[in-house]
Design a protein around this motif. Sequence first.
Motif, PDB file in Angstrom:
ATOM      1  N   THR A 255       0.847  -1.193   0.000  1.00 64.09           N
ATOM      2  CA  THR A 255       0.000   0.000   0.000  1.00 64.09           C
ATOM      3  C   THR A 255       0.884   1.246   0.000  1.00 64.09           C
ATOM      4  OG1 THR A 255      -0.087   0.254   2.416  1.00 64.09           O
ATOM      5  CG2 THR A 255      -1.704  -1.237   1.394  1.00 64.09           C
ATOM      6  N   GLY A 256       0.260   2.386  -0.242  1.00 61.27           N
ATOM      7  CA  GLY A 256       1.011   3.629  -0.224  1.00 61.27           C
ATOM      8  C   GLY A 256       1.702   3.871   1.098  1.00 61.27           C
ATOM      9  N   ALA A 257       1.105   3.383   2.186  1.00 63.90           N
ATOM     10  CA  ALA A 257       1.681   3.569   3.515  1.00 63.90           C
ATOM     11  C   ALA A 257       3.015   2.832   3.667  1.00 63.90           C
ATOM     12  CB  ALA A 257       0.696   3.090   4.573  1.00 63.90           C
ATOM     13  N   ASP A 258       3.209   1.779   2.858  1.00 63.57           N
ATOM     14  CA  ASP A 258       4.452   0.999   2.949  1.00 63.57           C
ATOM     15  C   ASP A 258       5.618   1.666   2.224  1.00 63.57           C
ATOM     16  OD1 ASP A 258       3.175  -1.200   4.306  1.00 63.57           O
ATOM     17  OD2 ASP A 258       2.316  -1.779   2.369  1.00 63.57           O
ATOM     18  N   LEU A 259       5.314   2.611   1.357  1.00 62.46           N
ATOM     19  CA  LEU A 259       6.346   3.244   0.546  1.00 62.46           C
ATOM     20  C   LEU A 259       7.091   4.331   1.309  1.00 62.46           C
ATOM     21  CD1 LEU A 259       4.379   3.745  -2.798  1.00 62.46           C
ATOM     22  CD2 LEU A 259       6.087   1.976  -2.328  1.00 62.46           C
ATOM     23  N   ALA A 260       8.390   4.392   1.082  1.00 61.81           N
ATOM     24  CA  ALA A 260       9.178   5.507   1.613  1.00 61.81           C
ATOM     25  C   ALA A 260       9.146   6.677   0.647  1.00 61.81           C
ATOM     26  CB  ALA A 260      10.624   5.076   1.855  1.00 61.81           C
ATOM     27  N   ALA A 261       9.050   6.359  -0.663  1.00 61.55           N
ATOM     28  CA  ALA A 261       9.065   7.427  -1.663  1.00 61.55           C
ATOM     29  C   ALA A 261       8.390   6.986  -2.953  1.00 61.55           C
ATOM     30  CB  ALA A 261      10.499   7.859  -1.954  1.00 61.55           C
ATOM     31  N   PHE A 262       7.722   7.925  -3.568  1.00 65.04           N
ATOM     32  CA  PHE A 262       7.164   7.772  -4.910  1.00 65.04           C
ATOM     33  C   PHE A 262       7.944   8.724  -5.807  1.00 65.04           C
ATOM     34  CE2 PHE A 262       3.510   9.159  -7.847  1.00 65.04           C
ATOM     35  CZ  PHE A 262       3.766   8.138  -8.755  1.00 65.04           C
ATOM     36  N   ILE A 263       8.600   8.158  -6.826  1.00 65.26           N
ATOM     37  CA  ILE A 263       9.422   8.952  -7.743  1.00 65.26           C
ATOM     38  C   ILE A 263       8.785   8.894  -9.121  1.00 65.26           C
ATOM     39  CG2 ILE A 263      11.719   9.280  -8.732  1.00 65.26           C
ATOM     40  CD1 ILE A 263      12.895   7.921  -6.292  1.00 65.26           C
ATOM     41  N   PRO A 264       7.963   9.894  -9.467  1.00 65.30           N
ATOM     42  CA  PRO A 264       7.264   9.891 -10.753  1.00 65.30           C
ATOM     43  C   PRO A 264       8.033  10.665 -11.824  1.00 65.30           C
ATOM     44  CG  PRO A 264       6.386  11.617  -9.386  1.00 65.30           C
ATOM     45  CD  PRO A 264       7.520  11.002  -8.603  1.00 65.30           C
ATOM     46  N   HIS A 265       7.658  10.403 -13.061  1.00 65.51           N
ATOM     47  CA  HIS A 265       8.152  11.215 -14.171  1.00 65.51           C
ATOM     48  C   HIS A 265       7.748  12.667 -13.947  1.00 65.51           C
ATOM     49  CE1 HIS A 265       8.955  12.848 -18.058  1.00 65.51           C
ATOM     50  NE2 HIS A 265       7.682  12.923 -18.405  1.00 65.51           N
ATOM     51  N   GLN A 266       8.678  13.578 -14.228  1.00 64.09           N
ATOM     52  CA  GLN A 266       8.462  15.000 -13.954  1.00 64.09           C
ATOM     53  C   GLN A 266       8.032  15.726 -15.227  1.00 64.09           C
ATOM     54  OE1 GLN A 266       9.343  16.153 -10.510  1.00 64.09           O
ATOM     55  NE2 GLN A 266       9.315  13.925 -10.271  1.00 64.09           N
ATOM     56  N   ALA A 267       6.731  15.606 -15.556  1.00 61.42           N
ATOM     57  CA  ALA A 267       6.207  16.278 -16.744  1.00 61.42           C
ATOM     58  C   ALA A 267       5.312  17.446 -16.378  1.00 61.42           C
ATOM     59  CB  ALA A 267       5.433  15.296 -17.620  1.00 61.42           C
ATOM     60  N   ASN A 268       4.570  17.285 -15.292  1.00 60.89           N
ATOM     61  CA  ASN A 268       3.590  18.289 -14.895  1.00 60.89           C
ATOM     62  C   ASN A 268       3.279  18.062 -13.415  1.00 60.89           C
ATOM     63  OD1 ASN A 268       0.900  19.423 -14.322  1.00 60.89           O
ATOM     64  ND2 ASN A 268       0.814  19.834 -16.522  1.00 60.89           N
ATOM     65  N   LYS A 269       3.437  19.090 -12.613  1.00 58.26           N
ATOM     66  CA  LYS A 269       3.234  18.936 -11.168  1.00 58.26           C
ATOM     67  C   LYS A 269       1.813  18.497 -10.850  1.00 58.26           C
ATOM     68  CE  LYS A 269       4.050  21.247  -6.750  1.00 58.26           C
ATOM     69  NZ  LYS A 269       4.409  22.525  -6.070  1.00 58.26           N
ATOM     70  N   ARG A 270       0.840  18.954 -11.633  1.00 58.33           N
ATOM     71  CA  ARG A 270      -0.551  18.572 -11.373  1.00 58.33           C
ATOM     72  C   ARG A 270      -0.780  17.081 -11.627  1.00 58.33           C
ATOM     73  NH1 ARG A 270      -4.444  22.462 -14.567  1.00 58.33           N
ATOM     74  NH2 ARG A 270      -2.872  22.159 -16.185  1.00 58.33           N
ATOM     75  N   ILE A 271      -0.118  16.526 -12.637  1.00 59.91           N
ATOM     76  CA  ILE A 271      -0.213  15.087 -12.900  1.00 59.91           C
ATOM     77  C   ILE A 271       0.388  14.311 -11.730  1.00 59.91           C
ATOM     78  CG2 ILE A 271       0.577  13.189 -14.374  1.00 59.91           C
ATOM     79  CD1 ILE A 271       0.538  15.157 -16.730  1.00 59.91           C
ATOM     80  N   ILE A 272       1.531  14.778 -11.243  1.00 61.97           N
ATOM     81  CA  ILE A 272       2.196  14.126 -10.120  1.00 61.97           C
ATOM     82  C   ILE A 272       1.298  14.137  -8.885  1.00 61.97           C
ATOM     83  CG2 ILE A 272       4.138  14.297  -8.506  1.00 61.97           C
ATOM     84  CD1 ILE A 272       5.785  15.467 -10.863  1.00 61.97           C
ATOM     85  N   GLU A 273       0.738  15.285  -8.573  1.00 64.28           N
ATOM     86  CA  GLU A 273      -0.112  15.413  -7.386  1.00 64.28           C
ATOM     87  C   GLU A 273      -1.373  14.569  -7.503  1.00 64.28           C
ATOM     88  OE1 GLU A 273       1.194  19.938  -6.005  1.00 64.28           O
ATOM     89  OE2 GLU A 273      -0.530  19.648  -7.336  1.00 64.28           O
ATOM     90  N   SER A 274      -1.934  14.507  -8.709  1.00 65.71           N
ATOM     91  CA  SER A 274      -3.126  13.691  -8.928  1.00 65.71           C
ATOM     92  C   SER A 274      -2.822  12.214  -8.714  1.00 65.71           C
ATOM     93  CB  SER A 274      -3.661  13.916 -10.348  1.00 65.71           C
ATOM     94  OG  SER A 274      -4.731  13.034 -10.636  1.00 65.71           O
ATOM     95  N   SER A 275      -1.690  11.757  -9.221  1.00 64.76           N
ATOM     96  CA  SER A 275      -1.297  10.356  -9.052  1.00 64.76           C
ATOM     97  C   SER A 275      -1.057  10.031  -7.582  1.00 64.76           C
ATOM     98  CB  SER A 275      -0.030  10.063  -9.867  1.00 64.76           C
ATOM     99  OG  SER A 275      -0.256  10.248 -11.248  1.00 64.76           O
ATOM    100  N   ALA A 276      -0.374  10.937  -6.881  1.00 60.57           N
ATOM    101  CA  ALA A 276      -0.097  10.721  -5.457  1.00 60.57           C
ATOM    102  C   ALA A 276      -1.395  10.646  -4.658  1.00 60.57           C
ATOM    103  CB  ALA A 276       0.786  11.842  -4.927  1.00 60.57           C
ATOM    104  N   ASP A 277      -2.336  11.513  -4.990  1.00 52.85           N
ATOM    105  CA  ASP A 277      -3.621  11.530  -4.290  1.00 52.85           C
ATOM    106  C   ASP A 277      -4.373  10.222  -4.499  1.00 52.85           C
ATOM    107  OD1 ASP A 277      -5.737  13.085  -2.817  1.00 52.85           O
ATOM    108  OD2 ASP A 277      -6.833  12.698  -4.675  1.00 52.85           O
TER     109      ASP A 277
END
Length: 340
Positions: A255-277
């Motif tokens: 689960t997300g709680a088990d992760l220390a870090a999520f390292i996404p492709h850096q194309a658009n901050k809004r895409i990153i935030e949406s995925s994290a949410d």
Amino acid sequence: MSLTLAVRTPAARRAKISAIGTYVPSRVLTNQDLEKMVETSDEWIYSRVGIRERHIAAENEATSDLAVAAARKCLASRGIEGSEVDAIIVATVTPDMFFPATACIVQDKLGAKGAWGFDLSAACSGFVYALQMGTKLVESGAHSKVLVIGADKMSSIIDYTDRTTCVLFGDGAGAVLIEPAEQDEIGLIDFVHEIDGSGAPALNMPAGGSAHPSSIATIESKMHYVHQDGQAVYKFAVRKMAEAAEKVLTRNQITGADLAAFIPHQANKRIIESSADRLGLPIEKVVINIDRYGNTTAGTIPLAMGTAVEENRIKKGDLVLIASVGAGFTVGATLLRWEI
């Protein structure tokens, strides 16, 4: 008379990232600089994509130069020479030339005399795909030291009169070394890859290949630059990056709680935030450096890995998730334990 041959197979082994190195050119192109070039503003760019500046390579600096600079840092941190590398995989959409492969040029510049290699073209998912290729070469027992590089000189294919694309991209590179994991280490765990070729018209460089060979007409029509349907790419990326990430986590009962870090492709901050949410991740677990580098295509994830290391965001044994969406469309997500 029958003859039975003893078939020798390598013992099953895991692969890990054992070293990392990154490089960006010294020249910085800020949003304020772009305000003088096209009709845009710092506020518009930052509010929509989260970029404040990006690094731009010098005219005489090719993708292979970016790749070699990152690779040298990677090898130096591991304390080995290029001659010890078995294979080199370069993920890029801006090769020095169509052929030979940029991997060949990198091999020569590194003095990796015993290595073979190749280029991999998957745009922004290039590094994620190349990482799995390197992993499988090590897991199979074929090789013990595979250099995986994500490098792009995007400024070489950007039209700096097109405000829809020129604000997005920068130049940079990152390299990792893949080696066998030790007995008590996990390393690379699992991956999910996907392509959807119906998205090709939404993000591409139309000319230069066999469909539209270089000509006066293709140059005058600016077909050698990046062309993008921003809305189509955004909608696909928001949906698919999270889907791929969720799939690899669910398959491994993480689960997300088990992760220390999520390292996404850096194309658009809004895409990153949406995925994290969607993954239920607090923003503190998400590595974001798009403000400093922009979209460096195959370079973004290793550069973000470098940022995570520099900021002490990940340590040995941590669970890390990486994910990307790129032209093609290409999609990729990888789950791993950080073993450096």
